[in-house]
Design a protein around this motif. Structure first.
Motif, PDB file in Angstrom:
ATOM      1  N   LEU A  47       0.837  -1.191   0.000  1.00 55.62           N
ATOM      2  CA  LEU A  47       0.000   0.000   0.000  1.00 55.62           C
ATOM      3  C   LEU A  47       0.875   1.244   0.000  1.00 55.62           C
ATOM      4  O   LEU A  47       1.869   1.315   0.709  1.00 55.62           O
ATOM      5  CB  LEU A  47      -0.908   0.001   1.229  1.00 55.62           C
ATOM      6  CG  LEU A  47      -1.831   1.186   1.437  1.00 55.62           C
ATOM      7  CD1 LEU A  47      -3.120   0.740   2.108  1.00 55.62           C
ATOM      8  CD2 LEU A  47      -1.189   2.278   2.268  1.00 55.62           C
ATOM      9  N   VAL A  48       0.472   2.212  -0.820  1.00 51.40           N
ATOM     10  CA  VAL A  48       1.126   3.522  -0.810  1.00 51.40           C
ATOM     11  C   VAL A  48       0.227   4.530  -0.094  1.00 51.40           C
ATOM     12  O   VAL A  48       0.650   5.179   0.859  1.00 51.40           O
ATOM     13  CB  VAL A  48       1.427   4.002  -2.231  1.00 51.40           C
ATOM     14  CG1 VAL A  48       2.030   5.406  -2.196  1.00 51.40           C
ATOM     15  CG2 VAL A  48       2.363   3.026  -2.942  1.00 51.40           C
ATOM     16  N   ALA A  49      -1.010   4.652  -0.558  1.00 53.69           N
ATOM     17  CA  ALA A  49      -1.941   5.601   0.039  1.00 53.69           C
ATOM     18  C   ALA A  49      -3.363   5.243  -0.359  1.00 53.69           C
ATOM     19  O   ALA A  49      -3.589   4.715  -1.447  1.00 53.69           O
ATOM     20  CB  ALA A  49      -1.624   7.027  -0.411  1.00 53.69           C
ATOM     21  N   THR A  50      -4.293   5.526   0.524  1.00 56.38           N
ATOM     22  CA  THR A  50      -5.706   5.355   0.218  1.00 56.38           C
ATOM     23  C   THR A  50      -6.479   6.587   0.658  1.00 56.38           C
ATOM     24  O   THR A  50      -6.012   7.358   1.515  1.00 56.38           O
ATOM     25  CB  THR A  50      -6.303   4.115   0.916  1.00 56.38           C
ATOM     26  OG1 THR A  50      -6.152   4.262   2.330  1.00 56.38           O
ATOM     27  CG2 THR A  50      -5.647   2.842   0.443  1.00 56.38           C
ATOM     28  N   ARG A  56     -10.889  10.791   3.940  1.00 55.15           N
ATOM     29  CA  ARG A  56      -9.930  10.406   4.976  1.00 55.15           C
ATOM     30  C   ARG A  56      -8.785   9.681   4.276  1.00 55.15           C
ATOM     31  O   ARG A  56      -9.007   8.780   3.481  1.00 55.15           O
ATOM     32  CB  ARG A  56     -10.572   9.487   6.000  1.00 55.15           C
ATOM     33  CG  ARG A  56      -9.620   9.027   7.111  1.00 55.15           C
ATOM     34  CD  ARG A  56     -10.341   8.143   8.096  1.00 55.15           C
ATOM     35  NE  ARG A  56     -11.452   8.834   8.741  1.00 55.15           N
ATOM     36  CZ  ARG A  56     -12.296   8.237   9.582  1.00 55.15           C
ATOM     37  NH1 ARG A  56     -12.164   6.949   9.858  1.00 55.15           N
ATOM     38  NH2 ARG A  56     -13.276   8.919  10.122  1.00 55.15           N
ATOM     39  N   THR A  57      -7.562  10.061   4.591  1.00 54.48           N
ATOM     40  CA  THR A  57      -6.402   9.495   3.908  1.00 54.48           C
ATOM     41  C   THR A  57      -5.574   8.608   4.833  1.00 54.48           C
ATOM     42  O   THR A  57      -5.589   8.771   6.061  1.00 54.48           O
ATOM     43  CB  THR A  57      -5.503  10.601   3.339  1.00 54.48           C
ATOM     44  OG1 THR A  57      -5.089  11.466   4.413  1.00 54.48           O
ATOM     45  CG2 THR A  57      -6.234  11.414   2.287  1.00 54.48           C
ATOM     46  N   ASN A  58      -4.841   7.710   4.202  1.00 55.10           N
ATOM     47  CA  ASN A  58      -3.944   6.813   4.927  1.00 55.10           C
ATOM     48  C   ASN A  58      -2.704   6.629   4.059  1.00 55.10           C
ATOM     49  O   ASN A  58      -2.820   6.421   2.845  1.00 55.10           O
ATOM     50  CB  ASN A  58      -4.610   5.462   5.177  1.00 55.10           C
ATOM     51  CG  ASN A  58      -3.701   4.500   5.911  1.00 55.10           C
ATOM     52  OD1 ASN A  58      -3.138   4.838   6.937  1.00 55.10           O
ATOM     53  ND2 ASN A  58      -3.528   3.312   5.369  1.00 55.10           N
ATOM     54  N   TYR A  59      -1.529   6.725   4.671  1.00 55.74           N
ATOM     55  CA  TYR A  59      -0.279   6.636   3.927  1.00 55.74           C
ATOM     56  C   TYR A  59       0.650   5.596   4.544  1.00 55.74           C
ATOM     57  O   TYR A  59       0.680   5.406   5.756  1.00 55.74           O
ATOM     58  CB  TYR A  59       0.455   7.985   3.920  1.00 55.74           C
ATOM     59  CG  TYR A  59      -0.260   9.088   3.188  1.00 55.74           C
ATOM     60  CD1 TYR A  59      -1.111   9.956   3.861  1.00 55.74           C
ATOM     61  CD2 TYR A  59      -0.076   9.269   1.821  1.00 55.74           C
ATOM     62  CE1 TYR A  59      -1.763  10.976   3.191  1.00 55.74           C
ATOM     63  CE2 TYR A  59      -0.721  10.287   1.147  1.00 55.74           C
ATOM     64  CZ  TYR A  59      -1.570  11.136   1.833  1.00 55.74           C
ATOM     65  OH  TYR A  59      -2.209  12.145   1.163  1.00 55.74           O
ATOM     66  N   ALA A  60       1.439   4.981   3.684  1.00 61.34           N
ATOM     67  CA  ALA A  60       2.538   4.157   4.174  1.00 61.34           C
ATOM     68  C   ALA A  60       3.542   5.074   4.863  1.00 61.34           C
ATOM     69  O   ALA A  60       3.748   6.224   4.439  1.00 61.34           O
ATOM     70  CB  ALA A  60       3.195   3.419   3.014  1.00 61.34           C
ATOM     71  N   ASP A  61       4.171   4.571   5.906  1.00 61.22           N
ATOM     72  CA  ASP A  61       5.137   5.389   6.639  1.00 61.22           C
ATOM     73  C   ASP A  61       6.249   5.895   5.720  1.00 61.22           C
ATOM     74  O   ASP A  61       6.758   7.006   5.900  1.00 61.22           O
ATOM     75  CB  ASP A  61       5.740   4.591   7.788  1.00 61.22           C
ATOM     76  CG  ASP A  61       4.767   4.358   8.923  1.00 61.22           C
ATOM     77  OD1 ASP A  61       5.010   3.449   9.735  1.00 61.22           O
ATOM     78  OD2 ASP A  61       3.744   5.092   8.997  1.00 61.22           O
ATOM     79  N   SER A  62       6.614   5.093   4.743  1.00 63.32           N
ATOM     80  CA  SER A  62       7.744   5.436   3.878  1.00 63.32           C
ATOM     81  C   SER A  62       7.461   6.628   2.963  1.00 63.32           C
ATOM     82  O   SER A  62       8.397   7.208   2.401  1.00 63.32           O
ATOM     83  CB  SER A  62       8.136   4.228   3.029  1.00 63.32           C
ATOM     84  OG  SER A  62       7.050   3.808   2.235  1.00 63.32           O
ATOM     85  N   VAL A  63       6.193   6.997   2.796  1.00 61.60           N
ATOM     86  CA  VAL A  63       5.869   8.097   1.883  1.00 61.60           C
ATOM     87  C   VAL A  63       5.227   9.290   2.593  1.00 61.60           C
ATOM     88  O   VAL A  63       4.970  10.311   1.959  1.00 61.60           O
ATOM     89  CB  VAL A  63       4.948   7.624   0.732  1.00 61.60           C
ATOM     90  CG1 VAL A  63       5.544   6.422   0.028  1.00 61.60           C
ATOM     91  CG2 VAL A  63       3.542   7.330   1.229  1.00 61.60           C
ATOM     92  N   LYS A  64       4.968   9.158   3.874  1.00 61.12           N
ATOM     93  CA  LYS A  64       4.339  10.260   4.610  1.00 61.12           C
ATOM     94  C   LYS A  64       5.183  11.527   4.511  1.00 61.12           C
ATOM     95  O   LYS A  64       6.397  11.487   4.661  1.00 61.12           O
ATOM     96  CB  LYS A  64       4.162   9.873   6.079  1.00 61.12           C
ATOM     97  CG  LYS A  64       2.996   8.939   6.332  1.00 61.12           C
ATOM     98  CD  LYS A  64       2.874   8.615   7.819  1.00 61.12           C
ATOM     99  CE  LYS A  64       1.710   7.672   8.075  1.00 61.12           C
ATOM    100  NZ  LYS A  64       1.614   7.277   9.504  1.00 61.12           N
ATOM    101  N   GLY A  65       4.489  12.636   4.238  1.00 60.16           N
ATOM    102  CA  GLY A  65       5.176  13.910   4.123  1.00 60.16           C
ATOM    103  C   GLY A  65       5.730  14.183   2.737  1.00 60.16           C
ATOM    104  O   GLY A  65       6.150  15.299   2.448  1.00 60.16           O
TER     105      GLY A  65
END
Length: 115
Positions: A47-50, A56-65
């Motif tokens: 998962l990258v982002a949903t 409402r969003t959700n991101y993988a830690d590796s791509v946050k920010g």
């Protein structure tokens, strides 16, 4: 039947940006969740982002920010703005939409980040 067409992938240098788009067409009713996933060579899809219908969003830690997901419901389109790209972001990126309880996937678009 639902079709997804992705665009925006390509080759970019580390630190650069790309914007992915995914347009859904066909028998689409109410689209709930939309998202982006990726598969790097030799690795499983992750998962990258949903983004939900309520944005409402959700991101993988590796791509946050660095990455931002957004959607345009009127156009049945989901976007992924990718900034500060790193070589480890190199992968095939797939979009996904969920409608009527079924997940549909795009064919994938290649993103390559050179160091």
């Amino acid at each position: 039947q639902v079709q997804l067409v992705e665009s925006g992938g390509g080759l970019v240098q580390a630190g650069g940006s790309l914007r992915l788009s995914c347009v859904a067409s066909g028998s689409i009713f109410s689209v709930s969740r939309m998202g982006w996933y990726r598969r790097a060579p030799g690795k499983q899809r992750e998962l990258v982002a949903t983004i939900t219908s309520g944005t409402r969003t959700n991101y993988a830690d590796s791509v946050k920010g660095r990455f931002t997901i957004s959607r345009d419901n009127a156009k049945n389109t989901v976007y992924l703005q990718m900034n500060s790209l790193k070589p480890e972001d190199t992968a095939v990126y797939y979009c996904m939409i969920q409608t009527a309880g079924i997940d549909y996937w795009g064919q994938g678009t290649q993103v390559t980040v050179s160091s």
